[in-house]
Design an enzyme around this catalytic site. Structure first.
Site, short mmCIF file in Angstrom:
data_model
loop_
_atom_site.label_atom_id
_atom_site.label_comp_id
_atom_site.label_asym_id
_atom_site.label_seq_id
_atom_site.Cartn_x
_atom_site.Cartn_y
_atom_site.Cartn_z
N ASN A 289 0.76 -0.99 0.14
CA ASN A 289 -0.30 0.06 0.16
C ASN A 289 0.90 1.11 0.10
O ASN A 289 2.19 1.23 -0.15
CB ASN A 289 -1.04 0.04 1.08
CG ASN A 289 -0.19 -0.05 2.64
OD1 ASN A 289 0.57 0.80 3.11
ND2 ASN A 289 -0.23 -1.12 3.24
N LYS A 367 8.97 -17.09 -10.04
CA LYS A 367 8.07 -16.04 -10.63
C LYS A 367 7.07 -16.84 -11.43
O LYS A 367 7.13 -17.63 -12.41
CB LYS A 367 8.84 -15.20 -11.71
CG LYS A 367 7.96 -13.98 -12.27
CD LYS A 367 8.76 -13.26 -13.38
CE LYS A 367 7.96 -12.24 -14.25
NZ LYS A 367 8.15 -11.97 -15.51
N ASP A 385 -4.28 -9.56 13.43
CA ASP A 385 -4.40 -8.27 13.42
C ASP A 385 -3.71 -7.78 14.71
O ASP A 385 -3.97 -8.32 15.89
CB ASP A 385 -5.78 -7.83 13.87
CG ASP A 385 -6.27 -6.51 13.89
OD1 ASP A 385 -5.48 -5.72 14.46
OD2 ASP A 385 -7.22 -5.94 13.24
N PHE A 403 -5.11 3.35 14.64
CA PHE A 403 -5.52 4.31 13.68
C PHE A 403 -6.58 3.66 12.72
O PHE A 403 -6.83 2.48 12.73
CB PHE A 403 -4.35 4.56 12.46
CG PHE A 403 -3.14 5.77 13.08
CD1 PHE A 403 -2.47 5.76 13.90
CD2 PHE A 403 -3.52 6.98 12.23
CE1 PHE A 403 -1.74 6.73 14.15
CE2 PHE A 403 -2.61 8.22 12.34
CZ PHE A 403 -1.92 8.03 13.57
N LYS A 417 -14.16 0.62 15.41
CA LYS A 417 -12.83 0.13 15.31
C LYS A 417 -12.25 0.00 16.91
O LYS A 417 -11.75 -1.04 17.12
CB LYS A 417 -11.97 0.75 14.38
CG LYS A 417 -11.36 -0.16 13.29
CD LYS A 417 -10.69 0.58 12.05
CE LYS A 417 -11.05 -0.08 11.06
NZ LYS A 417 -10.48 0.54 9.75
N LYS A 421 -11.37 -3.44 18.45
CA LYS A 421 -9.97 -3.82 18.79
C LYS A 421 -9.64 -3.62 20.33
O LYS A 421 -8.48 -3.64 20.56
CB LYS A 421 -9.00 -3.10 17.71
CG LYS A 421 -9.45 -3.45 16.18
CD LYS A 421 -8.22 -3.09 15.25
CE LYS A 421 -8.71 -3.52 13.74
NZ LYS A 421 -7.65 -3.63 12.93
O1 PMT Z 1 2.42 6.19 6.44
P1 PMT Z 1 1.77 7.43 5.96
O2 PMT Z 1 2.10 7.77 4.55
O3 PMT Z 1 2.16 8.60 6.72
O4 PMT Z 1 0.27 7.62 6.31
C1 PMT Z 1 -0.05 7.28 7.30
C2 PMT Z 1 -1.47 6.34 7.34
C3 PMT Z 1 -2.77 6.84 6.39
C4 PMT Z 1 -0.92 4.88 6.91
C5 PMT Z 1 -1.80 6.28 8.90
O5 PMT Z 1 -2.16 7.59 9.39
C6 PMT Z 1 -2.87 5.27 8.96
O6 PMT Z 1 -4.09 5.65 8.93
N1 PMT Z 1 -2.54 4.16 9.62
C7 PMT Z 1 -3.51 2.90 9.58
C8 PMT Z 1 -3.96 2.46 8.45
C9 PMT Z 1 -4.86 1.35 8.49
O7 PMT Z 1 -4.06 0.22 8.23
O8 PMT Z 1 -5.65 1.53 8.90
P2 PMT Z 1 -6.80 0.03 9.18
O9 PMT Z 1 -8.09 0.76 9.38
O10 PMT Z 1 -7.08 -0.76 7.85
O11 PMT Z 1 -6.46 -0.55 10.60
C10 PMT Z 1 -6.99 0.01 11.86
C11 PMT Z 1 -5.74 -0.19 13.03
O12 PMT Z 1 -5.50 -1.57 12.77
C12 PMT Z 1 -4.46 0.59 12.53
O13 PMT Z 1 -4.02 0.86 13.75
C13 PMT Z 1 -3.68 -0.73 12.00
O14 PMT Z 1 -2.25 -0.21 12.22
C14 PMT Z 1 -4.18 -1.85 12.73
N2 PMT Z 1 -3.92 -3.02 12.11
C15 PMT Z 1 -4.66 -3.54 10.91
C16 PMT Z 1 -4.53 -4.75 10.24
C17 PMT Z 1 -4.03 -5.70 10.73
N3 PMT Z 1 -3.67 -6.78 10.53
N4 PMT Z 1 -3.06 -5.22 11.97
C18 PMT Z 1 -3.26 -3.99 12.74
O15 PMT Z 1 -2.39 -3.94 13.53
#
Ligand code: PMT
Length: 495
Positions: A289, A367, A385, A403, A417, A421
């Site tokens: 991503n 590949k 997660d 986040f 969320k 979580k």
């Molecule tokens: O890195 P930058 O370019 O500065 O951009 C910042 C950002 C947009 C990446 C950051 O601000 C952000 O939003 N990060 C979380 C992105 C994300 O994966 O969001 P989510 O809604 O899919 O996940 C929710 C939360 O669960 C997040 O805290 C994520 O870190 C966590 N997560 C998600 C999936 C997973 N398998 N494990 C996790 O810990």
């Protein structure tokens, strides 16, 4: 000490709470005891010198529960009010001194700019003055400048002399005690510590003359920052690039900060995830991503600057890690998960990484050949997660922050969320992808600014758009406040 008088002078109880990052019960305890703890005394002393400005800290809306736009908590840095004489040398990297000025001001430093004649070939005194909000000095023999602020005062009334970029010429003059312009005279006259961030052509840097001058300066206690290696402005590859403004700020802060054991997060361990994860499909392809790590790294830097021991677990990013953090570099979500669990216990965990929710079920170690068919199926399985795992862990961090990158219904999705979580806060950001013809304002991935909503238990605050570094500082201010409230609430009232 008349604690109540100090509180009144600083704008009341709310203002002092914001200033120190503590809760109401901590203030009550100070009044009962008739004194402030040693760790906050220097912050109070600095604020008292700056009281008219400080009164603006009072924010009666601080406990609002609606999702209106709020002024986020302001932090007074331990270095607040320290003065830096910033000498700008004449090199192509001079333009970076402008960015550096802003970043130093973010941390409460007062910047007085001094520019050499050659520096003015690259940037103007006007642009530096507009940024620093102070007069910029250029001339040793200016009658008006000497009457206002003579070169000896410029050299003495400062906590640090910082030279950026330090050119070969400026270093040579400083090393040999030559004082033939304002910058070199200040370097000779100052009794403050001196830091230099060199930037020049790699051959000039490695020349024995420059290396001799460097050794001389270092032997006299001049702190040299960098230079870094890589492509230089003159097109040559090698050592000679100016260290990034972010790293220069970290060096300055490390030098000018008071005893780190007095910092608000001293003794605390913070775990931060940052950047993307990449999930292999075959030996050359992967799912990824657009996360750059800028937001997560800024949070790690802010936590470290307030004294926390920081473990930063990052996916593949191209930005440098902040100074002074323990870096664990990983690629996949599973590796990030394992690194985070291994880093526990932690007092604070901030999951800013954009972790891939899915990975290829059976990644190939060769590949995958293009097939004749027009479509192919890739089987995906769920990744662990990390945030949710931390939320239910027996060593759950005291303050767990996630986040939420959302493209719609930010508040509702973020609240959901947070509960799902089991974390304390969710930082919601509306995101759009920075590609194609998208002209949305919500370009977050990879960009320097972000617009967030801080979602806590039953409350949500929309913060105005600001730099990711500023968001990080303000989030850490809020974290300090929350952690102090937890501690203060456990303290008996009359000790
Ligand atoms: O890195 P930058 O370019 O500065 O951009 C910042 C950002 C947009 C990446 C950051 O601000 C952000 O939003 N990060 C979380 C992105 C994300 O994966 O969001 P989510 O809604 O899919 O996940 C929710 C939360 O669960 C997040 O805290 C994520 O870190 C966590 N997560 C998600 C999936 C997973 N398998 N494990 C996790 O810990």
């Amino acid at each position: 000490m008349d604690v109540q008088k100090v509180i009144d002078q600083l704008g009341g109880r709310h203002a002092l709470q914001s200033l120190l990052g503590v809760g109401p019960s901590a203030i009550s305890n100070y009044i009962t005891r008739g004194c402030f703890p040693r760790r906050v005394q220097s912050i109070i002393d600095t604020a008292l010198q700056d009281t008219p400005h400080h009164n603006q800290l009072h924010n009666p809306n601080a406990n609002s529960t609606s999702s209106t736009t709020l002024t986020p908590p302001r932090i007074i840095h331990p270095t607040h009010g320290k003065r830096i004489a910033l000498i700008i040398g004449g090199g192509i990297a001079a333009y970076k001194a402008l960015e550096l000025t802003r970043r130093l001001q973010d941390h409460g430093f007062h910047i007085t700019g001094i520019m050499t004649k050659s520096a003015q070939q690259f940037i103007t005194p006007l642009s530096l003055s507009a940024l620093s909000g102070e007069k910029v000095y250029t001339d040793l023999f200016s009658l008006t400048d000497e009457a206002e602020m003579g070169h000896i005062r410029l050299a003495r009334e400062t906590d640090l002399v910082l030279v950026v970029p330090a050119t070969a010429n400026l270093m040579a003059r400083a090393a040999n005690g030559i004082a033939d312009d304002l910058a070199s005279t200040i370097l000779l006259a100052t009794t403050a510590p001196v830091m230099m961030a060199p930037a020049m052509n790699p051959a000039m840097w490695s020349h024995p003359a420059t290396q001799d001058n460097l050794a001389r300066l270092q032997s006299r206690g001049v702190h040299i920052i960098g230079p870094d290696s890589g492509d230089t402005a003159c097109g040559e590859d090698g050592e000679g690039r100016l260290t990034s403004p972010q790293d220069i700020v970290a060096h300055v802060r490390a030098r000018l900060e008071p005893d780190r054991s007095s910092l608000a997060l001293s003794g605390k361990h913070a775990l931060v995830t940052s950047g993307p994860t990449i999930e292999p499909i075959d030996s050359v392809r992967f799912i990824a991503n657009h996360s750059s790590g800028k937001q997560g790294h800024a949070i790690a830097a802010a936590l470290a600057s307030h004294g926390a021991t920081v473990t930063l677990v990052n996916g593949p990013v191209t930005i440098d890690p902040p100074t002074g953090v323990k870096l664990v570099s990983v690629e996949t979500a599973q590796e990030m998960h394992d690194a985070c669990m291994a880093a526990l216990p932690a007092d604070i965990a901030v999951c800013a990484a954009a972790v891939a929710d899915w990975r290829a079920q059976a990644p190939k170690n060769h590949k995958i050949k293009k097939q004749a068919a027009d479509s192919m199926t890739l089987n995906l399985v769920k990744n662990p997660d990390i945030l949710a795992a931390l939320g239910t862990h027996e060593q759950r961090p005291t303050l767990l922050v996630g986040f939420a990158a959302e493209t719609e219904n930010l508040e509702a999705n973020a609240q959901q969320k947070r509960i799902a979580k089991n974390c304390d806060w969710i930082i919601g950001n509306l995101v759009a992808v920075s590609s194609g013809t998208n002209t949305s304002d919500n370009l977050v991935f990879g960009h320097d600014k972000n617009t967030i909503m801080l979602v806590r238990d039953g409350t949500s605050e929309a913060w105005p758009k600001m730099r990711k570094t500023e968001i990080a500082d303000k989030l850490v201010a809020a974290m300090i406040m929350t952690l102090n409230e937890t501690v203060a609430d456990k303290e008996p009232a009359n000790v």
